[in-house]
Design a protein around this motif. Sequence first.
Motif, mmCIF file in Angstrom:
data_model
loop_
_atom_site.group_PDB
_atom_site.id
_atom_site.type_symbol
_atom_site.label_atom_id
_atom_site.label_comp_id
_atom_site.label_asym_id
_atom_site.label_seq_id
_atom_site.Cartn_x
_atom_site.Cartn_y
_atom_site.Cartn_z
ATOM 1 N N GLY A 344 0.798 -1.213 0.000
ATOM 2 C CA GLY A 344 0.000 0.000 0.000
ATOM 3 C C GLY A 344 0.836 1.271 0.000
ATOM 4 N N ALA A 345 2.170 1.144 0.069
ATOM 5 C CA ALA A 345 3.032 2.322 0.130
ATOM 6 C C ALA A 345 3.215 2.925 -1.259
ATOM 7 N N TYR A 346 3.484 4.239 -1.257
ATOM 8 C CA TYR A 346 3.832 4.949 -2.496
ATOM 9 C C TYR A 346 5.348 4.930 -2.651
ATOM 10 N N VAL A 347 5.821 4.535 -3.812
ATOM 11 C CA VAL A 347 7.255 4.486 -4.093
ATOM 12 C C VAL A 347 7.501 5.103 -5.464
ATOM 13 N N GLN A 348 8.773 5.278 -5.781
ATOM 14 C CA GLN A 348 9.187 5.709 -7.106
ATOM 15 C C GLN A 348 10.012 4.602 -7.740
ATOM 16 N N VAL A 349 9.786 4.388 -9.017
ATOM 17 C CA VAL A 349 10.434 3.298 -9.741
ATOM 18 C C VAL A 349 11.291 3.900 -10.844
ATOM 19 N N ARG A 350 12.589 3.580 -10.795
ATOM 20 C CA ARG A 350 13.494 3.974 -11.870
ATOM 21 C C ARG A 350 13.595 2.792 -12.826
ATOM 22 N N LEU A 351 12.980 2.963 -13.983
ATOM 23 C CA LEU A 351 12.815 1.864 -14.933
ATOM 24 C C LEU A 351 13.651 2.122 -16.168
ATOM 25 N N GLU A 352 14.339 1.096 -16.615
ATOM 26 C CA GLU A 352 15.137 1.194 -17.827
ATOM 27 C C GLU A 352 14.303 0.750 -19.027
ATOM 28 N N VAL A 353 14.184 1.622 -20.016
ATOM 29 C CA VAL A 353 13.419 1.321 -21.211
ATOM 30 C C VAL A 353 14.333 1.450 -22.417
ATOM 31 N N THR A 354 14.104 0.618 -23.410
ATOM 32 C CA THR A 354 14.895 0.641 -24.636
ATOM 33 C C THR A 354 14.146 1.397 -25.719
ATOM 34 N N ARG A 355 14.890 1.875 -26.693
ATOM 35 C CA ARG A 355 14.313 2.618 -27.804
ATOM 36 C C ARG A 355 14.571 1.853 -29.087
ATOM 37 N N SER A 356 13.531 1.622 -29.830
ATOM 38 C CA SER A 356 13.687 0.936 -31.120
ATOM 39 C C SER A 356 14.292 1.860 -32.160
ATOM 40 N N ALA A 357 13.988 3.158 -32.102
ATOM 41 C CA ALA A 357 14.505 4.139 -33.060
ATOM 42 C C ALA A 357 14.884 5.396 -32.283
ATOM 43 N N PRO A 358 16.162 5.549 -31.914
ATOM 44 C CA PRO A 358 16.569 6.749 -31.174
ATOM 45 C C PRO A 358 16.246 8.020 -31.945
ATOM 46 N N ARG A 359 15.880 9.067 -31.230
ATOM 47 C CA ARG A 359 15.476 10.335 -31.828
ATOM 48 C C ARG A 359 16.499 11.416 -31.527
ATOM 49 N N TRP A 360 16.379 12.517 -32.295
ATOM 50 C CA TRP A 360 17.225 13.684 -32.060
ATOM 51 C C TRP A 360 16.579 14.550 -30.976
ATOM 52 N N LEU A 361 17.385 14.967 -30.005
ATOM 53 C CA LEU A 361 16.882 15.760 -28.893
ATOM 54 C C LEU A 361 17.360 17.199 -29.017
ATOM 55 N N LEU A 362 16.444 18.129 -28.755
ATOM 56 C CA LEU A 362 16.728 19.561 -28.773
ATOM 57 C C LEU A 362 15.907 20.237 -27.674
ATOM 58 N N PRO A 363 16.337 21.421 -27.215
ATOM 59 C CA PRO A 363 15.494 22.151 -26.261
ATOM 60 C C PRO A 363 14.128 22.475 -26.868
ATOM 61 N N ALA A 364 13.101 22.407 -26.055
ATOM 62 C CA ALA A 364 11.754 22.684 -26.556
ATOM 63 C C ALA A 364 11.617 24.115 -27.050
ATOM 64 N N THR A 365 12.478 25.037 -26.546
ATOM 65 C CA THR A 365 12.404 26.429 -26.980
ATOM 66 C C THR A 365 12.874 26.626 -28.411
ATOM 67 N N ALA A 366 13.501 25.599 -29.016
ATOM 68 C CA ALA A 366 13.995 25.742 -30.381
ATOM 69 C C ALA A 366 12.882 25.626 -31.420
ATOM 70 N N LEU A 367 11.735 25.080 -31.034
ATOM 71 C CA LEU A 367 10.647 24.884 -31.993
ATOM 72 C C LEU A 367 9.927 26.200 -32.270
ATOM 73 N N MET A 368 9.509 26.344 -33.521
ATOM 74 C CA MET A 368 8.717 27.500 -33.944
ATOM 75 C C MET A 368 7.397 26.985 -34.508
ATOM 76 N N PHE A 369 6.293 27.504 -33.982
ATOM 77 C CA PHE A 369 4.963 27.082 -34.407
ATOM 78 C C PHE A 369 4.264 28.270 -35.068
ATOM 79 N N ASN A 370 3.858 28.071 -36.291
ATOM 80 C CA ASN A 370 3.117 29.123 -37.001
ATOM 81 C C ASN A 370 2.264 28.471 -38.077
ATOM 82 N N ALA A 371 1.737 29.293 -38.963
ATOM 83 C CA ALA A 371 0.853 28.769 -40.006
ATOM 84 C C ALA A 371 1.570 27.830 -40.956
#
Length: 440
Positions: A344-371
Amino acid sequence: MTQSTSSMTANSSAARTDAESSPTGAAHGGDELPAVPPPPHYRWYQIVPVLLLLVAMVAGLFLAGMIPRVNRRKALAAEAERVRSERPRVMVAHPRVEAPSTEVLLPGDVRPMEETVIHARTEGYVRRWTADIGDVVQQGTLLVELSTPEIDQQLREAKAEVTRLHAELRRVQAEAKLAELTWERYRTLRDRDATTQQELDQSLAEKDAAAAAVRSSEAAIRSAEARVERIGQLLSFSRITAPFSGTITSRSVEVGQLVTTGNGNGQKLYTLARTDPVRVLIDVPQVYASGVKIGARATILVRELPDREFVGTVTRTAGALDPSTRTLRVEVQVPNNERLLLTGAYVQVRLEVTRSAPRWLLPATALMFNADGTRLAIVDETGHVRFRDVEVAGEFDTEVGLASGVGAEDRVITNPGEYLSDGMEVEPVETDLEPEAPRS
């Protein structure tokens, strides 16, 4: 005589002159006062140095305030000219590729491996109980013993019924044997034509009826014996034992208490849980669901035990996403022989997950949204801004994962402003992205 008259006339003139020149003295009865000194008179060679000094002071103060202001205006004009002539400086970074695997930090819920509520299967009064909350019991350990006087009486009646039916069976067996012998005699007499066919058929029917009575009596005995066995089984339920090894987590039984059967309206007696190992249930977001593998390592963190880490293994997944939360239910089994992990206790789980296709990571502020869609501002080799369309694969706190549109050699502007335009010449300043950290 003439001299005396002249002298008096002179004194009278002098007295009038003094009286006219000093009204105050005349008012005070002719008392004399000191004469007022005449105002000072300055020469020109005394006034000119003072005037020159004052002019010098005013000029100094004026120059002291004016010269810094002029200098500031010149510096500001020079800076403005430099800004107009220089290229805008922009912060750029190279995209970072995701690692083949990553760690995510998710909330979890500790559950027992097995848990059951124990009810009575028979009715009676509690004679004694042997376990209380927190006790660790083994499978088959006696928990409650009931006193069942009604069941005891029913068992005696059932056994007496079996005895009566056995006596009834012997009687019908004797009648069946007599009926068979009678039929044999009638058949012999019929062969000799000493009796009628009607009498032979009636004897045969009596033989068959007697045989059926025997079979009926045997079936009644089996039914009575089954009833005795059922009541005996109910009587055995007066001793309530632990169905598996575990820990008593609740008790609701007292000596002398009336206990009824069933798990609907019946009263529960105990709650038993097996807590070694324990199950930790987590809900993995859809973006990580495909990377969860059976047998993956998971680390359990408990806020109340900051110096301890519990290592578990992913044993099973739901195999489907919850449509309301878009998460995958995952079960992690963790050894708990010290029983530090409380159900019944609350815990935190550090889980290792694999990626089938690694992606490119960038800061979210680099995105530009417009028409025109989702785009990035990239600085090319010549220092000019180029806009490029990209496809977002996922969002991770302050970063975004891109499936296409960028490469490791691209210089991406991390904070593009509205002043940027396609083809604009800029001065890039490169920065390094921080290494990937566990995500929650």
